[in-house]
Design a protein around this motif. Structure first.
Motif, PDB file in Angstrom:
ATOM      1  N   ARG A 155       0.818  -1.224  -0.145  1.00 20.75           N
ATOM      2  CA  ARG A 155      -0.025   0.125  -0.091  1.00 20.75           C
ATOM      3  C   ARG A 155       1.001   1.113  -0.005  1.00 20.75           C
ATOM      4  O   ARG A 155       1.717   1.586   1.012  1.00 20.75           O
ATOM      5  N   MET A 156       0.925   2.090  -1.160  1.00 19.61           N
ATOM      6  CA  MET A 156       1.570   3.412  -1.247  1.00 19.61           C
ATOM      7  C   MET A 156       0.918   4.291  -0.545  1.00 19.61           C
ATOM      8  O   MET A 156      -0.309   4.669  -1.015  1.00 19.61           O
ATOM      9  N   GLY A 157       1.407   5.274   0.078  1.00 18.47           N
ATOM     10  CA  GLY A 157       0.719   6.425   0.721  1.00 18.47           C
ATOM     11  C   GLY A 157       0.197   5.899   2.095  1.00 18.47           C
ATOM     12  O   GLY A 157       0.485   4.962   2.873  1.00 18.47           O
ATOM     13  N   ASN A 158      -0.912   6.710   2.477  1.00 21.12           N
ATOM     14  CA  ASN A 158      -1.731   6.583   3.680  1.00 21.12           C
ATOM     15  C   ASN A 158      -2.650   5.382   3.446  1.00 21.12           C
ATOM     16  O   ASN A 158      -2.572   4.640   2.512  1.00 21.12           O
ATOM     17  N   LYS A 159      -3.361   5.313   4.470  1.00 17.95           N
ATOM     18  CA  LYS A 159      -4.456   4.159   4.300  1.00 17.95           C
ATOM     19  C   LYS A 159      -5.010   4.160   3.230  1.00 17.95           C
ATOM     20  O   LYS A 159      -5.809   3.123   2.799  1.00 17.95           O
TER      21      LYS A 159
END
Length: 79
Positions: free
Chosen positions: A45-49
């Motif tokens: 998962r790239m970035g936040n949630k």
């Protein structure tokens, strides 16, 4: 560090969820459900949630191998 233009890039091997879902024969929502249940192939998962998800092809292959079940042919009894 200089990277050759012919060298494979780290991101060349990343697959979108729709491609993985198609390869596994499941719906994209099934993949999302698997992620929430912490089952299925490993993912990034790239970035936040709410960031975007990618799968490495090697992780999808490893998942498929973990699903393999060997079957045995019944032995015929001639006698």
């Amino acid at each position: 560090m200089t990277i050759s233009s012919s060298a494979p890039r780290v991101t060349d091997d990343l697959l979108k969820p729709e491609a993985v879902a198609a390869a596994l024969g499941v719906n994209e929502k099934t993949l999302a459900n698997w992620r929430s249940l912490k089952v299925g192939p490993r993912y990034i998962r790239m970035g936040n949630k709410r960031g975007f998800v990618r799968y490495r092809s090697i992780d999808v292959e490893a998942y498929l191998q973990s699903c393999e079940h060997e079957t045995h042919q019944p032995q015929s009894s001639h006698g």
